[in-house]
Write a protein that holds these residues in place. Structure first.
Motif, PDB file in Angstrom:
ATOM      1  N   UNK A 272      30.875  11.588  12.247  1.00 45.52           N
ATOM      2  CA  UNK A 272      30.153  10.425  12.773  1.00 45.52           C
ATOM      3  C   UNK A 272      28.798  10.826  13.358  1.00 45.52           C
ATOM      4  N   UNK A 273      28.769  11.961  14.031  1.00 41.81           N
ATOM      5  CA  UNK A 273      27.518  12.442  14.605  1.00 41.81           C
ATOM      6  C   UNK A 273      26.514  12.793  13.511  1.00 41.81           C
ATOM      7  N   UNK A 274      26.989  13.424  12.461  1.00 48.10           N
ATOM      8  CA  UNK A 274      26.112  13.859  11.368  1.00 48.10           C
ATOM      9  C   UNK A 274      25.483  12.677  10.635  1.00 48.10           C
ATOM     10  N   UNK A 275      26.228  11.579  10.501  1.00 48.97           N
ATOM     11  CA  UNK A 275      25.744  10.430   9.725  1.00 48.97           C
ATOM     12  C   UNK A 275      25.137   9.325  10.590  1.00 48.97           C
ATOM     13  N   UNK A 276      25.056   9.517  11.902  1.00 48.43           N
ATOM     14  CA  UNK A 276      24.697   8.410  12.790  1.00 48.43           C
ATOM     15  C   UNK A 276      23.289   7.868  12.577  1.00 48.43           C
ATOM     16  N   UNK A 277      22.377   8.677  12.014  1.00 54.09           N
ATOM     17  CA  UNK A 277      21.007   8.222  11.818  1.00 54.09           C
ATOM     18  C   UNK A 277      20.844   7.357  10.574  1.00 54.09           C
ATOM     19  N   UNK A 278      21.866   7.320   9.717  1.00 54.12           N
ATOM     20  CA  UNK A 278      21.782   6.519   8.506  1.00 54.12           C
ATOM     21  C   UNK A 278      21.878   5.036   8.832  1.00 54.12           C
ATOM     22  N   UNK A 279      21.222   4.210   8.019  1.00 50.22           N
ATOM     23  CA  UNK A 279      21.250   2.770   8.226  1.00 50.22           C
ATOM     24  C   UNK A 279      22.663   2.222   8.071  1.00 50.22           C
ATOM     25  N   UNK A 280      23.381   2.718   7.061  1.00 49.27           N
ATOM     26  CA  UNK A 280      24.763   2.300   6.828  1.00 49.27           C
ATOM     27  C   UNK A 280      25.667   3.530   6.789  1.00 49.27           C
ATOM     28  N   UNK A 281      26.027   4.057   7.956  1.00 44.40           N
ATOM     29  CA  UNK A 281      26.869   5.260   7.984  1.00 44.40           C
ATOM     30  C   UNK A 281      28.257   4.984   7.432  1.00 44.40           C
ATOM     31  N   UNK A 282      28.913   5.979   6.854  1.00 40.89           N
ATOM     32  CA  UNK A 282      30.263   5.784   6.312  1.00 40.89           C
ATOM     33  C   UNK A 282      31.284   5.548   7.414  1.00 40.89           C
ATOM     34  N   UNK A 283      32.379   4.884   7.066  1.00 42.07           N
ATOM     35  CA  UNK A 283      33.466   4.657   8.001  1.00 42.07           C
ATOM     36  C   UNK A 283      34.423   5.846   7.952  1.00 42.07           C
ATOM     37  N   UNK A 284      35.288   5.958   8.960  1.00 42.34           N
ATOM     38  CA  UNK A 284      36.205   7.100   9.030  1.00 42.34           C
ATOM     39  C   UNK A 284      37.649   6.637   9.168  1.00 42.34           C
ATOM     40  N   UNK A 285      38.566   7.492   8.711  1.00 41.30           N
ATOM     41  CA  UNK A 285      39.992   7.177   8.792  1.00 41.30           C
ATOM     42  C   UNK A 285      40.810   8.459   8.936  1.00 41.30           C
ATOM     43  N   UNK A 286      42.069   8.286   9.325  1.00 39.97           N
ATOM     44  CA  UNK A 286      42.953   9.429   9.553  1.00 39.97           C
ATOM     45  C   UNK A 286      44.338   9.150   8.997  1.00 39.97           C
ATOM     46  N   UNK A 287      44.924  10.164   8.349  1.00 35.44           N
ATOM     47  CA  UNK A 287      46.301  10.089   7.854  1.00 35.44           C
ATOM     48  C   UNK A 287      47.024  11.348   8.316  1.00 35.44           C
ATOM     49  N   UNK A 288      48.157  11.176   8.985  1.00 37.33           N
ATOM     50  CA  UNK A 288      48.880  12.334   9.498  1.00 37.33           C
ATOM     51  C   UNK A 288      50.383  12.193   9.322  1.00 37.33           C
ATOM     52  N   UNK A 289      51.056  13.314   9.113  1.00 34.63           N
ATOM     53  CA  UNK A 289      52.513  13.300   8.939  1.00 34.63           C
ATOM     54  C   UNK A 289      53.241  13.403  10.275  1.00 34.63           C
TER      55      UNK A 289
END
Length: 330
Positions: A272-289
């Motif tokens: 999130x920090x790396x992409x924060x300057x983009x106009x439309x930053x990607x969303x994030x998700x998590x999958x765990x067992x």
């Protein structure tokens, strides 16, 4: 191609409260059993090799005669305790010294049982190698579960899919009978309402400068070039092509759950920090067992605040299916 029907899917489709994310005792037990079975499949090769070694070594009359059988030299080196890495630093003379040490110290004292002694020591060293492979097993099984669910949804929707074969890195059309296909997928590509999507596993994201488990990209399969000529122009090098990025943790042991989440949470924060300057930053998700109560609370809080956009417990089929469906429709 039949296009997917556009719709909005959120984590609330499968999560109502934080406790929904917690891995049940039944799923933990099933996960450990699956791991054990997979380890046994992995060990079969070594067991078969040991049986063959017992037969071939049994043709000689004494331990010292083993040195005269050139074909058995690699097996003798393994039984001596030498790894493939160690062999890279040794000369042929060094190797012979190691084998003689095995014979003098362990095989000769075993008397008539020297062949059994050789086989035991061979299996002991191979067992160590198996342990190294097993350390990556949880992640591998997690990826397969995720991909199998994704492929099942594509099959139900009758969507044409291409996959990047991890064996030869060539794009191929997904066959109708795709049993076991999840074992050799590096990426999948499909179209949704005129938008092209590519999901790639375990790739270094340049702007993050780290490997990310799951990356959803806007683009065609032809534009994703992981290896060889043209890889510098691949869409995974274009920051604006990223739609969603996620972390997948397949470890089932509750004792390591918090550590897995800390690692994943740190990685997601870095994304999130790396992409924060983009106009439309990607969303994030998590999958765990393996998800315990405290981390479930933290994950759910992030979902409610919009920090994390989706999450699912890998061992809960309803949750995993819902998340994969959400991902397909992004």
């Amino acid at each position: 191609m039949r296009l997917l029907v556009a719709k909005t899917l959120r984590y609330t489709d499968h999560l109502k409260k934080s406790s929904d994310l917690v891995t049940s005792r039944e799923n933990t037990r099933a996960g450990f059993i699956s791991m054990a079975l997979e380890k046994n499949y992995m060990a079969k090769q070594y067991v078969d090799e040991a049986r063959a070694l017992k037969t071939l070594a049994g043709r000689v009359k004494s331990p010292k005669d083993l040195l005269l059988v050139k074909e058995l030299r690699p097996s003798l080196l393994t039984a001596s305790g030498l790894s493939e890495k160690a062999l890279g630093y040794l000369t042929g003379k060094d190797e012979t010294i190691a084998i003689k040490g095995l014979i003098d110290e362990f095989l000769e004292p075993a008397g008539r049982q020297f062949v059994d002694e050789l086989v035991y020591r061979y299996l002991l060293i191979k067992g160590d190698a198996l342990g190294g492979q097993a350390r990556n097993l949880a992640g591998t099984l997690g990826e397969r579960m995720f991909l199998r669910t994704l492929l099942s949804i594509f099959n139900l929707y009758k969507v044409d899919v291409q996959y990047l074969d991890s064996n030869d890195y060539q794009w191929k059309n997904k066959p109708d009978q795709d049993v076991g296909l999840e074992k050799r997928i590096k990426a999948v590509s499909w179209q949704r309402n005129g938008n092209n999507r590519v999901l790639i596993l375990n790739v270094n994201v340049p702007i993050v400068n780290k490997n990310v488990d799951l990356c959803l990209l806007n683009g065609t399969s032809e534009r994703l070039i992981v290896k060889g000529p043209g890889s510098k122009q691949s869409i995974h090098r274009d920051n604006n092509c990223y739609v969603a990025l996620g972390e997948l943790k397949g470890g089932i042991d509750p004792a390591g759950a918090d550590e897995h989440w800390k690692t994943a949470n740190s990685a997601l924060g870095r994304i999130r920090t790396s992409f924060k300057e983009l106009k439309n930053p990607p969303i994030t998700f998590f999958v765990g067992a393996a998800i315990e109560n405290s981390m479930a609370d933290e994950i759910f809080n992030q979902l409610r605040k919009g920090v994390l956009h989706n999450a699912a417990n890998l061992t809960e089929n309803k949750q995993l299916t819902s998340l994969c469906d959400w991902l397909i429709h992004q």
